[in-house]
Design an enzyme around this catalytic site. Structure first.
Site, PDB file in Angstrom:
ATOM      1  N   SER A  82       0.833  -1.200   0.000  1.00  0.00           N
ATOM      2  CA  SER A  82       0.000   0.000   0.000  1.00  0.00           C
ATOM      3  C   SER A  82       0.872   1.256   0.000  1.00  0.00           C
ATOM      4  O   SER A  82       1.698   1.421  -0.891  1.00  0.00           O
ATOM      5  CB  SER A  82      -0.966  -0.047   1.181  1.00  0.00           C
ATOM      6  N   ASP A 229      -5.692  -4.013  -2.477  1.00  0.00           N
ATOM      7  CA  ASP A 229      -4.707  -3.609  -1.472  1.00  0.00           C
ATOM      8  C   ASP A 229      -4.131  -4.823  -0.744  1.00  0.00           C
ATOM      9  O   ASP A 229      -4.862  -5.670  -0.221  1.00  0.00           O
ATOM     10  CB  ASP A 229      -5.379  -2.671  -0.473  1.00  0.00           C
TER      11      ASP A 229
END
Length: 754
Positions: A82, A229
């Site tokens: 991320s 993610d």
């Protein structure tokens, strides 16, 4: 569709640089090289960085990297998840900490997390849709269409930024060829498995690793994976960087702490807690896997800064610095001599090749437009280093055509030549759309309410031809159908036939503001129009229209009912650079039209009219000033009742009801001020006030000669249902009005009306 490789021969079509400040500031001085010759690591352990995810909290990674640079700790491998993947990729691409920090702080994160094109940069066709008041999100309809997209944001802007920042440094296929070998961690939303990205497009890998489900579209990676993610499977990728070959791991944990019992007060907070607990659990597993010589850094971010607080990224950097300082003794053993560190840094910079020299462009087009249409908007200098600002303009122009999910680029090598591949994908919702809007006015004397719905088909041909039908029910009924047909592939010449029906009420008031009669006017008609658009901001329109109507007295003398026929030539000029037609903050809007009613076109009455509207606004910080004027005139004072001009309503002589002022001529001038009370939250709020002067009259000289002073004070909200205003208007002749308005503030947006 895909066009083959082709040399670029057209000259650059635009000047100025949209990204100059950001791009020039973030590029490390590059040593040109074709081969990355990384020196072997000898007489020291190989050091790997595991940079965790945490949204805006990930800015703390920059503070940690600054301490490592100051302590001369070389980094041999980087793995990130991320926000950790973003910081990690930029550092791995050869940026030093100064350039990296400048890039992160210069980014406008609010804008990056929105795919929408600024209104002033949209084509005139898209701006003209505001004339219909259809401001709610379009919904995909029809066979094979998706009602909604897979995520709130496709990541159009943020992917372009990532691509630009990394490709200005170098262009590689394997992430082992980066100045510092790198891995991005994502999760396969289908299988739920961890996916470690080690080759391909670095920017797309960064984008995949941060694809928060529901916020960003998942990223298609090859044929095997649909990625989101990586935090849901590996928020702190210790095992990933160890597998790369690291002897010692420096792990930086910036994850958000789970909510407390006091915070769990509603459904959304509980759903968020479930995700947070999952991330916390996999993070703890990775922390427990750390070995004796590994180092864990946990910046003291606490609950002060959330993952969404990107406007506070600058605050996280010193917190990260302090976190690294707290383990300085452990880090000290990893530092090397200045000569060794300089040699390591030189090896990193040797791998940086700088911007590519572009030899070809290839278009991968899966949109509703032909390749020719899109290629006309692509301009790159051949044989020169890629001009990223120019390419950014090109990509933005393509995306601004609308109903495109994304337009992106990457650098590719083919047969020894480097070129740009531009990919354009059709909106996931398809090509057919349902649009809607609501218009409402309420005061102590009267009220009005209209609901609008429209069907838009955007794929009549691959030049961008569209057809729209629209209907309106409520106080003013209407039907509308139009064809928008470009006559060339650059959208300069336009054919626009239309058909309309409208039913509206026209009240006649006495000098005290009391209605003395009321007319219901039904009208059917159509027009044939042609337009010449000049860039994205101006257009000239000509044509003829014919209509028939019936005016019936609802209050007053029924014997005054009559039927009529109309036929008119029209010539119009429009300029539109407003950022918003509902809550404008910057830019200008102007509209000038000449109308000639002609018996040769079937009109009962011949008359000539000129209408003019001009509005400009400018914002400084929270303060917005507005200045506007409207003047409509009948040249021989002989327009019939159905063609009279009307005024009244918010920002259009605010002390009167809508259409309370009626005459052969109408004019009003406005000075307004608006203050932004709140910049965050679900409903950004404003307060404002206006001073207005004008009138409607049967003699042009009386419009301002017998003008009436008006004004208003109001609250405004950018609500989910549309632009919302509530306030009070006053005028010097009689008591004012308390009003509530939902809808446009600049023009009449009644569907079907002339």
């Amino acid at each position: 569709m895909s066009t083959p490789l082709m040399p670029i021969t057209q000259p650059a079509a635009f000047s100025q640089m949209l990204l100059t400040c950001l791009l020039l500031a973030t590029v490390t001085t590059a040593t040109q090289a074709q081969v990355c010759e990384r020196a072997a690591v000898e007489n020291r352990p190989k050091i790997g960085l595991a940079l965790g995810g945490g949204g805006a909290r990930g800015g703390a990674h920059i503070g940690v990297l600054r301490v490592l640079e100051e302590m001369q700790v070389p980094v041999d491998y980087i793995a990130g998840t991320s926000m950790g993947s973003i910081v990690g990729a930029l550092y791995a691409s050869g940026m030093d900490v100064d350039a990296l920090e400048e890039a992160i702080l210069a980014a406008d994160w609010d804008d990056l997390f929105s795919d929408s094109t600024a209104r002033e940069d949209r084509p005139l066709r898209r701006k003209s849709e505001d004339d219909l008041g259809l401001y709610n999100p379009a919904i995909g309809v029809g066979k094979g269409n998706q009602v909604l997209t897979a995520g709130a944001v496709a990541g159009q802007k943020i992917l372009f930024l990532f691509e630009t920042l990394t490709s200005q440094q170098l262009q590689v296929e394997s992430f082992d060829q980066l100045p510092i070998p790198y891995r991005a961690v994502a999760a396969d939303i289908v299988s739920g498995q961890k996916v470690v990205l080690d080759h391909g497009d670095v920017a797309l890998a960064m984008r995949a690793s941060m694809s928060v489900p529901g916020v960003f579209d998942p990223v298609r990676w090859g044929e095997e994976h649909l990625l989101v993610d990586g935090g849901i499977v590996r928020n702190l990728p210790v095992d990933v960087v160890r597998d790369m070959g690291a002897d010692i791991v420096i792990a930086v944990n910036v994850g958000t702490l789970p909510a407390t019992a006091d915070d769990l007060k509603n459904l959304l907070s509980i759903i968020g807690q479930m995700s947070s607990l999952m991330i916390t659990a996999n993070t703890q597993q990775q922390i427990e896997s750390l070995q004796a010589d590994d180092i864990l850094i946990t910046p003291d971010l606490g609950r002060k800064i959330s993952a969404a607080d990107f406007e506070r990224v600058d605050e996280t950097i010193p917190i990260g610095y302090a976190g690294a300082e707290s383990v300085r003794e452990q880090l000290a053993g990893l530092g090397v001599t200045k000569a060794q560190y300089d040699a390591w840094r030189a090896g990193v910079e040797t791998c940086v090749t700088g911007p590519p020299t572009v030899q070809f462009v290839r278009l991968e087009n899966n949109s509703r437009f032909s390749d020719d249409v899109l290629l006309k908007k692509i301009s790159v200098e051949p044989g020169q280093p890629l001009d990223y600002a120019e390419l950014d303009k090109d990509i933005r122009q393509i995306y601004a055509l609308d109903f495109i999910r994304f337009a992106r680029y990457w650098i590719e090598e083919d047969d020894g030549q480097k070129g740009v591949v531009i990919q354009v994908e059709q909106d996931q919702r398809g090509t057919d759309f349902f649009q809607s809007g609501i218009e409402m006015f309420l005061d102590e004397r009267d009220s009005g309410f209209n609901i609008k719905a429209a069907y838009l088909k955007t794929d009549l041909n691959d030049w961008g031809a569209e057809a729209r039908t629209a209907a309106q029910i409520g106080d003013d009924a209407g039907l509308f159908a139009e064809l928008y047909y470009p006559l060339d592939d650059e959208f300069r010449w336009i054919f626009r036939p239309q058909a309309r029906y409208s039913r509206r009420e026209l009240n006649v008031f006495d000098s005290d503001g009391a209605a003395v009669s009321q007319w219901a006017i039904d009208e059917y008609g159509g027009l044939i129009g042609f337009g010449r658009e000049f860039g994205r901001h101006a257009g000239l329109f000509v044509g003829a229209r014919a209509y028939v109507g019936e005016a019936n007295v609802e209050i007053g003398n029924p014997g005054d009912d009559f039927r009529y026929k109309g036929g008119e030539w029209f010539l119009g000029l429009r300029y539109d650079r407003l950022d918003d037609r509902y809550l404008p903050s910057r830019g200008s809007f102007a509209d000038l039209a000449y109308i000639k009613s002609d018996e040769g076109l079937g009109a009962d009455t011949e008359f000539e009219q000129v209408t003019f509207t001009w509005f400009t606004t400018q914002t400084w910080d929270r303060h917005t000033w507005q200045l506007g004027t409207r003047f409509n005139t009948t040249l021989d004072d002989n327009a019939p009742i159905y063609a009279l001009f009307t005024g009244g309503g918010f920002l259009n002589m605010s002390g009167f009801q809508p259409n309370e002022l009626v005459g052969q001529h109408y004019g009003a001038t406005l000075l307004g001020y608006r203050y932004e009370v709140a910049r965050t939250g679900f409903l950004p709020a404003y307060v404002g006030a206006t001073v207005e002067y004008g009138n409607a009259a049967n003699r042009a000289s009386d419009v301002y000669g017998e003008g009436i002073l008006n004004g208003s004070i109001y609250f405004a909200y950018d609500s989910p249902l549309g632009p919302f205003y509530v306030g009070a208007g006053w005028n010097e002749e009689h008591s004012g009005v308390i009003f509530l308005k939902l809808g446009s503030i600049l023009t009449n947006q009644s569907i079907g009306s002339r």
